[in-house]
Design a protein around this motif. Structure first.
Motif, PDB file in Angstrom:
ATOM      1  N   PRO A 118       4.182  -9.019   3.816  1.00  0.00           N
ATOM      2  CA  PRO A 118       5.197  -9.207   2.770  1.00  0.00           C
ATOM      3  C   PRO A 118       4.618  -9.256   1.359  1.00  0.00           C
ATOM      4  CG  PRO A 118       4.768 -11.280   3.892  1.00  0.00           C
ATOM      5  CD  PRO A 118       4.010 -10.224   4.651  1.00  0.00           C
ATOM      6  N   LEU A 119       3.305  -9.376   1.254  1.00  0.00           N
ATOM      7  CA  LEU A 119       2.690  -9.452  -0.072  1.00  0.00           C
ATOM      8  C   LEU A 119       2.295  -8.078  -0.611  1.00  0.00           C
ATOM      9  CD1 LEU A 119       0.385 -12.600   0.286  1.00  0.00           C
ATOM     10  CD2 LEU A 119       2.680 -12.443  -0.694  1.00  0.00           C
ATOM     11  N   ILE A 120       2.210  -7.073   0.254  1.00  0.00           N
ATOM     12  CA  ILE A 120       1.834  -5.725  -0.180  1.00  0.00           C
ATOM     13  C   ILE A 120       2.970  -4.777   0.192  1.00  0.00           C
ATOM     14  CG2 ILE A 120       0.151  -3.856   0.001  1.00  0.00           C
ATOM     15  CD1 ILE A 120      -1.958  -5.904   0.730  1.00  0.00           C
ATOM     16  N   ASN A 121       3.661  -4.287  -0.813  1.00  0.00           N
ATOM     17  CA  ASN A 121       4.895  -3.530  -0.597  1.00  0.00           C
ATOM     18  C   ASN A 121       4.761  -2.124  -1.166  1.00  0.00           C
ATOM     19  OD1 ASN A 121       6.680  -5.971   0.274  1.00  0.00           O
ATOM     20  ND2 ASN A 121       5.692  -6.630  -1.618  1.00  0.00           N
ATOM     21  N   VAL A 122       5.020  -1.131  -0.340  1.00  0.00           N
ATOM     22  CA  VAL A 122       4.854   0.264  -0.733  1.00  0.00           C
ATOM     23  C   VAL A 122       6.200   0.973  -0.655  1.00  0.00           C
ATOM     24  CG1 VAL A 122       3.721   2.465  -0.214  1.00  0.00           C
ATOM     25  CG2 VAL A 122       2.478   0.304   0.102  1.00  0.00           C
ATOM     26  N   GLN A 123       6.625   1.528  -1.787  1.00  0.00           N
ATOM     27  CA  GLN A 123       7.853   2.316  -1.840  1.00  0.00           C
ATOM     28  C   GLN A 123       7.528   3.715  -2.346  1.00  0.00           C
ATOM     29  OE1 GLN A 123      10.245  -0.976  -4.043  1.00  0.00           O
ATOM     30  NE2 GLN A 123      11.782   0.362  -3.100  1.00  0.00           N
ATOM     31  N   ILE A 124       8.197   4.705  -1.785  1.00  0.00           N
ATOM     32  CA  ILE A 124       7.991   6.090  -2.206  1.00  0.00           C
ATOM     33  C   ILE A 124       9.173   6.527  -3.061  1.00  0.00           C
ATOM     34  CG2 ILE A 124       7.628   8.461  -1.459  1.00  0.00           C
ATOM     35  CD1 ILE A 124       5.350   6.506  -0.753  1.00  0.00           C
ATOM     36  N   LEU A 125       8.870   7.096  -4.219  1.00  0.00           N
ATOM     37  CA  LEU A 125       9.891   7.685  -5.077  1.00  0.00           C
ATOM     38  C   LEU A 125      10.041   9.144  -4.650  1.00  0.00           C
ATOM     39  CD1 LEU A 125      11.711   7.216  -7.607  1.00  0.00           C
ATOM     40  CD2 LEU A 125       9.841   8.220  -8.945  1.00  0.00           C
ATOM     41  N   PRO A 126      11.156   9.490  -4.000  1.00  0.00           N
ATOM     42  CA  PRO A 126      11.281  10.837  -3.430  1.00  0.00           C
ATOM     43  C   PRO A 126      11.587  11.895  -4.485  1.00  0.00           C
ATOM     44  CG  PRO A 126      13.316   9.636  -3.103  1.00  0.00           C
ATOM     45  CD  PRO A 126      12.349   8.662  -3.739  1.00  0.00           C
ATOM     46  N   SER A 146      13.777   2.551   0.277  1.00  0.00           N
ATOM     47  CA  SER A 146      13.515   1.191   0.741  1.00  0.00           C
ATOM     48  C   SER A 146      12.150   1.136   1.407  1.00  0.00           C
ATOM     49  CB  SER A 146      14.587   0.764   1.745  1.00  0.00           C
ATOM     50  OG  SER A 146      14.456   1.532   2.942  1.00  0.00           O
ATOM     51  N   LEU A 147      11.672  -0.070   1.645  1.00  0.00           N
ATOM     52  CA  LEU A 147      10.376  -0.216   2.308  1.00  0.00           C
ATOM     53  C   LEU A 147      10.384   0.487   3.665  1.00  0.00           C
ATOM     54  CD1 LEU A 147       9.625  -3.975   1.531  1.00  0.00           C
ATOM     55  CD2 LEU A 147       8.637  -1.972   0.413  1.00  0.00           C
ATOM     56  N   LYS A 148      11.454   0.309   4.417  1.00  0.00           N
ATOM     57  CA  LYS A 148      11.544   0.929   5.740  1.00  0.00           C
ATOM     58  C   LYS A 148      11.607   2.444   5.639  1.00  0.00           C
ATOM     59  CE  LYS A 148      14.425   1.062   9.913  1.00  0.00           C
ATOM     60  NZ  LYS A 148      15.648   0.529  10.586  1.00  0.00           N
ATOM     61  N   ASP A 149      12.466   2.959   4.755  1.00  0.00           N
ATOM     62  CA  ASP A 149      12.597   4.404   4.620  1.00  0.00           C
ATOM     63  C   ASP A 149      11.330   5.028   4.036  1.00  0.00           C
ATOM     64  OD1 ASP A 149      15.123   4.264   5.662  1.00  0.00           O
ATOM     65  OD2 ASP A 149      16.157   4.392   3.726  1.00  0.00           O
ATOM     66  N   SER A 150      10.652   4.278   3.179  1.00  0.00           N
ATOM     67  CA  SER A 150       9.382   4.772   2.631  1.00  0.00           C
ATOM     68  C   SER A 150       8.356   4.944   3.740  1.00  0.00           C
ATOM     69  CB  SER A 150       8.850   3.795   1.574  1.00  0.00           C
ATOM     70  OG  SER A 150       9.696   3.753   0.447  1.00  0.00           O
ATOM     71  N   ALA A 151       8.285   3.961   4.633  1.00  0.00           N
ATOM     72  CA  ALA A 151       7.352   4.059   5.757  1.00  0.00           C
ATOM     73  C   ALA A 151       7.697   5.248   6.648  1.00  0.00           C
ATOM     74  CB  ALA A 151       7.364   2.756   6.563  1.00  0.00           C
ATOM     75  N   GLU A 152       8.984   5.484   6.845  1.00  0.00           N
ATOM     76  CA  GLU A 152       9.388   6.617   7.677  1.00  0.00           C
ATOM     77  C   GLU A 152       8.994   7.942   7.030  1.00  0.00           C
ATOM     78  OE1 GLU A 152      13.536   6.198   8.427  1.00  0.00           O
ATOM     79  OE2 GLU A 152      13.287   4.479   9.801  1.00  0.00           O
ATOM     80  N   LEU A 153       9.119   8.042   5.706  1.00  0.00           N
ATOM     81  CA  LEU A 153       8.712   9.263   5.012  1.00  0.00           C
ATOM     82  C   LEU A 153       7.205   9.461   5.100  1.00  0.00           C
ATOM     83  CD1 LEU A 153       9.158  11.712   3.235  1.00  0.00           C
ATOM     84  CD2 LEU A 153       9.141  10.202   1.232  1.00  0.00           C
ATOM     85  N   ILE A 154       6.445   8.386   4.898  1.00  0.00           N
ATOM     86  CA  ILE A 154       4.985   8.478   5.001  1.00  0.00           C
ATOM     87  C   ILE A 154       4.595   8.941   6.397  1.00  0.00           C
ATOM     88  CG2 ILE A 154       2.833   7.150   5.008  1.00  0.00           C
ATOM     89  CD1 ILE A 154       4.144   5.333   2.873  1.00  0.00           C
ATOM     90  N   ARG A 155       5.238   8.375   7.397  1.00  0.00           N
ATOM     91  CA  ARG A 155       4.938   8.739   8.780  1.00  0.00           C
ATOM     92  C   ARG A 155       5.287  10.209   9.042  1.00  0.00           C
ATOM     93  NH1 ARG A 155       7.111   4.597  10.545  1.00  0.00           N
ATOM     94  NH2 ARG A 155       5.268   3.284  10.791  1.00  0.00           N
ATOM     95  N   ARG A 156       6.376  10.656   8.474  1.00  0.00           N
ATOM     96  CA  ARG A 156       6.786  12.046   8.679  1.00  0.00           C
ATOM     97  C   ARG A 156       5.801  13.008   8.015  1.00  0.00           C
ATOM     98  NH1 ARG A 156      11.566  11.465   7.141  1.00  0.00           N
ATOM     99  NH2 ARG A 156      11.580  12.377   5.060  1.00  0.00           N
TER     100      ARG A 156
END
Length: 278
Positions: A188-196, A254-264
Motif C-alpha cells: 500500500p505504500l508503493i502505488n503504480v498507475q499507468i496513464l494510458p 486505477s491501481l488494479k487496471d494499471s496492473a492488468e495493462l502492465i501484465r498484458r
C-alpha cells in the motif's frame, strides 16, 4: 614489499570507508585474502575497496560488518558512500528522497529510478556512457533503500503508457522490469498507475516531474534536464504541480487496471520465446 596506499579519510566518503575497512581488518589480524575468503569475495576486491578504487555494495558491507564485528559501521557508511557517487547535481535530490514522507512522480518515457531493476538501470545509465557502470548502477539502486526505513515514504508513480514500450536493454530486461512493477501490487505504500494513450490531452504534457512532501518543511517540486536538476519550493509552482498531479492520477488507470495493462504488455510484447509456442 607490497605498496600500501595511504588514504586521507577526509578526502571523500569512499576514502573514509576504505580507511575504516582497513583499520578494522588489520585490528582483526586478517590479510585481505583471508577476509575475502570469510565473506566470499576476492582479496583483490578487498584491496580495491580499501584503496578507494572500488565502490562497496550494501551486501558486501553487511558481510564484512559481521566478519569483523564492527557493530554495523560499514553498513551505515555505505549509504553515504553510494550517495556520494551520484552526480553532484543529483545528490540533493537523493537527500530529498531520503527525507520525504510522500513522493509523487510522473514520468513520460522511463520507469522512475526508485522502481528500476538492476538490469533496467544499467541499460538506461549505459546508453551513452559505459564508464564505471557498475558503480553508477549501484549508486542508483541504493536510493531504493528508503523503502527499507522504519518509516518509509508513501510513493505514488504515474507512468505514461509509452514508457512501457521501448525495449530498453532487450525483451528480458523489460519483462523483468514490468514484473518488478507488478511486485508492488500488495504494497500500500508503493502505488503504480499507468496513464494510458487513450487519456489524450493531459495535465503532464509539459514533461516529467517529482513532488516531495515532508513532515514540517515546505513541499518541493523537482524537474530535470540533461545533466542538471531543478528543485524549487516556490509556492506557486508547488500549487500548480500539485493540481496537475491530482488530474494525472484521476486520468490514469486505477491501481488494479494499471496492473492488468502492465501484465498484458508483458505477455504480448515481451513474452519469452517458449511462452508463444502452443
Amino acid at each position: 614489499m607490497t605498496h600500501i596506499n595511504v588514504l586521507d579519510p577526509g578526502a571523500s566518503p569512499l576514502d573514509y570507508y576504505g580507511f575504516e575497512l582497513r583499520r578494522h581488518r588489520e585490528a582483526a589480524g586478517l590479510t585481505q585474502r583471508q577476509l575475502g575468503e570469510i565473506v566470499s569475495y576476492t582479496g583483490s576486491l578487498i584491496g580495491q575497496i580499501e584503496t578507494a578504487r572500488k565502490v562497496p555494495t550494501p551486501e558486501f558491507s553487511e558481510r564484512v560488518d559481521v566478519a569483523l564485528g564492527t557493530g554495523g559501521l560499514l553498513s551505515r557508511l555505505v549509504d553515504l558512500v553510494l550517495r556520494s557517487q551520484l552526480p553532484v547535481w543529483f545528490q540533493q535530490v537523493a537527500e530529498l528522497e531520503r527525507r520525504a514522507v510522500e513522493i509523487c512522480t510522473f514520468h513520460t518515457h522511463l520507469v522512475h529510478g526508485l522502481l528500476q531493476t538492476e538490469a533496467y538501470a544499467r541499460a538506461v545509465l549505459g546508453a551513452l556512457d559505459q564508464t564505471l557502470l557498475d558503480d553508477r548502477t549501484a549508486a542508483r539502486l541504493s536510493r531504493q533503500r528508503i523503502f527499507e526505513k522504519e518509516a518509509p515514504p508513501v510513493f505514488w508513480a504515474v507512468i505514461n503508457e509509452g514508457a512501457l514500450l521501448p525495449r530498453l536493454g532487450g525483451s528480458k530486461v523489460m519483462r523483468d522490469q514490468l514484473a518488478g512493477l507488478l511486485s508492488f501490487e500488495e504494497n500500500p505504500l508503493i502505488n503504480v498507475q499507468i496513464l494510458p494513450h487513450e487519456a489524450g490531452v493531459h495535465a503532464g504534457l509539459q514533461g516529467s516531474f517529482d513532488l516531495f512532501r515532508f513532515v514540517s518543511d515546505p513541499a518541493i517540486v523537482y524537474t530535470e534536464g540533461y545533466g542538471s536538476g531543478h528543485p524549487t519550493a516556490n509556492p506557486d509552482t508547488v500549487k500548480d504541480c500539485s493540481l496537475r498531479y491530482d488530474h494525472l492520477r484521476a486520468a490514469a488507470l486505477s491501481l488494479k487496471d494499471s496492473a492488468e495493462l502492465i501484465r498484458r504488455v508483458m505477455e504480448e510484447r515481451y513474452a519469452e520465446p517458449s511462452d508463444s509456442v502452443a
